[in-house]
Scaffold this active site. Structure first.
Site, PDB file in Angstrom:
ATOM      1  N   ASP A  28       0.821  -1.210   0.000  1.00  0.00           N
ATOM      2  CA  ASP A  28       0.000   0.000   0.000  1.00  0.00           C
ATOM      3  C   ASP A  28       0.861   1.269   0.000  1.00  0.00           C
ATOM      4  O   ASP A  28       1.837   1.371   0.760  1.00  0.00           O
ATOM      5  CB  ASP A  28      -0.873  -0.024   1.266  1.00  0.00           C
ATOM      6  CG  ASP A  28      -1.851   1.138   1.326  1.00  0.00           C
ATOM      7  OD1 ASP A  28      -2.693   1.221   0.425  1.00  0.00           O
ATOM      8  OD2 ASP A  28      -1.776   1.937   2.279  1.00  0.00           O
TER       9      ASP A  28
ATOM     10  N   GLU B 147       1.378  -0.602  -5.077  1.00  0.00           N
ATOM     11  CA  GLU B 147       0.468   0.505  -5.385  1.00  0.00           C
ATOM     12  C   GLU B 147       1.356   1.680  -5.777  1.00  0.00           C
ATOM     13  O   GLU B 147       1.710   2.526  -4.957  1.00  0.00           O
ATOM     14  CB  GLU B 147      -0.414   0.886  -4.192  1.00  0.00           C
ATOM     15  CG  GLU B 147      -1.495   1.872  -4.634  1.00  0.00           C
ATOM     16  CD  GLU B 147      -2.113   2.733  -3.534  1.00  0.00           C
ATOM     17  OE1 GLU B 147      -3.095   3.424  -3.807  1.00  0.00           O
ATOM     18  OE2 GLU B 147      -1.588   2.724  -2.408  1.00  0.00           O
TER      19      GLU B 147
HETATM   20  O1  TEU Z   1      -4.204   4.616  -1.257  1.00  0.00           O
HETATM   21  C1  TEU Z   1      -3.185   5.540  -1.414  1.00  0.00           C
HETATM   22  C2  TEU Z   1      -3.558   6.823  -2.047  1.00  0.00           C
HETATM   23  O2  TEU Z   1      -2.848   7.769  -1.908  1.00  0.00           O
HETATM   24  C3  TEU Z   1      -4.787   7.060  -2.853  1.00  0.00           C
HETATM   25  O3  TEU Z   1      -5.188   6.040  -3.656  1.00  0.00           O
HETATM   26  C4  TEU Z   1      -5.888   7.641  -2.026  1.00  0.00           C
HETATM   27  O4  TEU Z   1      -6.585   6.689  -1.310  1.00  0.00           O
HETATM   28  C5  TEU Z   1      -6.890   8.350  -2.926  1.00  0.00           C
HETATM   29  O5  TEU Z   1      -6.196   9.256  -3.677  1.00  0.00           O
HETATM   30  C6  TEU Z   1      -7.930   9.084  -2.107  1.00  0.00           C
HETATM   31  O6  TEU Z   1      -8.882   9.606  -2.982  1.00  0.00           O
HETATM   32  C7  TEU Z   1      -4.022   3.544  -0.397  1.00  0.00           C
HETATM   33  C8  TEU Z   1      -5.263   2.686  -0.332  1.00  0.00           C
HETATM   34  O7  TEU Z   1      -5.506   2.110  -1.599  1.00  0.00           O
HETATM   35  C9  TEU Z   1      -6.399   3.507   0.176  1.00  0.00           C
HETATM   36  O8  TEU Z   1      -7.612   2.799   0.176  1.00  0.00           O
HETATM   37  C10 TEU Z   1      -6.043   3.937   1.577  1.00  0.00           C
HETATM   38  O9  TEU Z   1      -7.031   4.790   2.056  1.00  0.00           O
HETATM   39  C11 TEU Z   1      -4.694   4.647   1.617  1.00  0.00           C
HETATM   40  O10 TEU Z   1      -3.689   3.945   0.907  1.00  0.00           O
HETATM   41  C12 TEU Z   1      -4.201   4.764   3.026  1.00  0.00           C
HETATM   42  O11 TEU Z   1      -3.810   3.525   3.507  1.00  0.00           O
END
Ligand code: TEU
Length: 545
Positions: free
Chosen positions: A230, A290
């Site tokens: 993540d 990610e």
């Molecule tokens: O996401 C990281 C992130 O920066 C983005 O995808 C963010 O959630 C989005 O821009 C908000 O609109 C990851 C996860 O996929 C996400 O679900 C989590 O909330 C985030 O990390 C924190 O752990």
């Protein structure tokens, strides 16, 4: 005319960079591919997939009960977003214990059962590793905030404010607040790139690194085949806490735009990726990242200079394309392919408006969904699907602020509605709650669940689901090895296009085509003349020299 076309062909015409092959990574074909290169990964948001105990929230036994469906669909691995104990502020991305299962999802026994049932069906299980931060209820943070001399004090980022009521610098949380929160106990600020309930770990501390690497080993030993990592670009921050440059304009929370140069994508990220890869190699496991990148060169860096970082950094760039432009997709895919590494294509996930909704034009919605499926599931590379894409699930955004569950939607309403819309329950049938649960689910199902659901689509040969199943079957049956090629023609426009198939530039002077799959509404008369491509249609054929 050509502009309206994307011709992605020939999975086999390009060569790939050789991945590192360690003892435990067995090649699955003569070209030295690993299992994850041929695989289709399927992302499951466990709150929303299947609710076995009818409490309105999905669970692990729910997932286990749907493994036959997933097998039949043609999925090789499932990535389950965080199912660990969590206060659920960020619906699991705030982990309070990395080595247990949240009771809301079941028990460790249920988890082991899921892994072994999946294994029987040759489906691997990938977990989500939240590397950047823990929950503020994690015992590490509870100890860390207890005193300046606590054992875990330096496991997080604590700093003095600039002055009374002033945070250490101008960094902002991506979730709408300052990135610093004052903790009254020791009167220091801690850093959180996401919610205040998600304090950032201090990855410069070797004890953090060791503890986190051990977490991955804990799960590898339980039979987990790898992790989706993540938010990797947020792992490190500038130690001098230099202010980020302020850019013109405001963001959706009404704050000044910032160039996040000093708290994102620091080079140290790559050291951690290498270490995580080292631990993964001990168990023959795979790492999916990610990896939000601005360009192909940044994406390439995540493989590591010596192919020693992530095997599958996700190319998330296509998710940001506005509209359907064959030219834009063709250029992007060409650039990713030319970079020489093994691509990982994604068109949506639990943070992004569903692909069906993003591309829909109101007149050809299902055709567009099939066309986009054919795009990312036939390219040379690994594909990561999101649950419900295969049935054409659409976003179901909250209609007013009171309905919002995702805290960013509450903070940013109405410009930012949060991510509830793309996280609604999987639509299994046209009955109550779309067959997800016997109780009112945690998020509402859209009206379109009446037509777009597994049971109805299984009975319809022309459904989005039937198309996905055929496509995935084809993907497994036709690997397009060295001496073979598959031609994929997609019409990305709303008008019929006639395509003259001249494959001589690809050194097929008089190719013989045998049709593998189309989604034409009218039968194809023959392949003698130009190929008539209906609006947003797909044509896939095998080419023999
Ligand atoms: O996401 C990281 C992130 O920066 C983005 O995808 C963010 O959630 C989005 O821009 C908000 O609109 C990851 C996860 O996929 C996400 O679900 C989590 O909330 C985030 O990390 C924190 O752990």
């Amino acid at each position: 005319m050509v502009k309206a076309w994307i011709v992605t062909g020939a999975l086999a015409l390009c060569c790939m960079a050789a991945p590192i092959v360690k003892a435990q990574q067995k090649a699955v074909d003569a070209e030295g591919h690993q299992w994850w290169q041929h695989a289709v990964f399927y992302e499951i948001y466990p709150r929303s997939f299947a609710d076995s105990n009818n409490d309105g929230v999905g669970d692990l036994n729910g997932i286990a009960s749907k493994l036959d469906y997933l097998k039949d669909l043609g999925v090789d691995a499932i990535w389950i977003t965080p199912c660990f104990p969590s206060p659920q502020v960020d619906f699991g991305y705030d982990v309070s214990d990395y080595e247990a299962i949240d009771p809301m999802y079941g028990t460790m026994k249920d988890f082991d059962h899921l892994v072994s049932e999946a294994k029987k069906r040759n489906i691997r299980v990938i977990l989500d590793f939240v590397v950047n931060h823990t929950s503020d209820k994690h015992k590490w943070f509870e100890d860390s905030k207890s005193s300046k001399t606590a054992e875990h004090r330096d496991w997080y980022i604590w700093r003095d404010g600039k002055g009374p009521g002033q945070p250490p610098n101008n960094w902002l949380s991506t979730f709408g607040l300052s990135a610093w929160k004052l903790d009254p106990k020791t009167n220091l600020y801690y850093y959180h790139y996401f919610y205040p309930e998600q304090p950032d770990l201090n990855w410069r501390n070797p004890a953090v690194e060791k503890a986190m690497l051990d977490v991955t080993r804990f799960w590898y030993k339980r039979g987990v085949a790898g992790f989706r990592l993540d938010a990797v670009d947020t792992l490190f921050e500038d130690t001098k806490l230099t202010d980020n440059p302020v850019l013109p304009g405001t963001d959706k929370f009404g704050r000044p735009n910032m160039d996040e140069r000093y708290n994102k994508k620091l080079p140290e990220v790559h050291d951690v990726m290498r270490k995580l890869r080292g631990a993964a190699e001990e168990y023959g496991s795979v790492l999916i990242g990610e990896t939000w990148t601005s360009n192909v060169s940044e994406l390439k860096d995540y493989y590591g200079a010596k192919n020693d970082e992530l095997q599958l950094p996700m190319d998330l760039m296509m998710t940001e394309f506005k509209g359907l432009s064959a030219d834009r997709y063709r250029k992007h895919i060409g650039a990713v392919d030319a970079a020489g590494a093994w691509p990982t294509y994604v068109i949506t996930n639990h943070d992004i408006v569903r692909s069906y909704t993003r591309y829909a034009d109101g007149a050809h919605n299902d055709d567009i969904a099939k066309m986009m499926a054919a795009l990312y599931l036939t390219l040379r590379g690994t594909a990561v699907m999101y649950y419900g894409e295969e049935i054409g699930m659409e976003n179901n955004d909250p209609k007013n602020k009171d309905e919002v569950q995702d805290p960013i939607g509450k903070l940013g309403w109405p410009l930012e509605k949060g991510r509830d819309g793309e996280r609604t329950p999987m639509q299994w049938n046209d009955g109550a709650n779309a067959g997800f649960s016997k109780t009112k689910p945690w998020l509402p199902v859209p009206a379109s669940a009446k037509t777009h659901n597994v049971a109805s689509e299984q009975k319809d040969n022309n459904s989005v689901l039937s198309f996905y199943r055929q496509l995935l079957a084809l993907r497994h049956k036709e690997p397009a090895h060295r001496d073979e090629a598959i031609l994929v023609v997609l019409n990305m426009s709303a008008t019929e296009q006639k395509v003259q198939l001249d494959l001589s530039p690809l050194s097929f002077s008089s190719p013989k085509l045998s049709v593998l799959l189309t989604d034409f509404h009218k039968p194809l008369a023959g392949l003698t003349d130009a190929l008539p491509m209906e609006p947003y249609s797909v044509f896939i054929a095998k080419i023999a020299k």
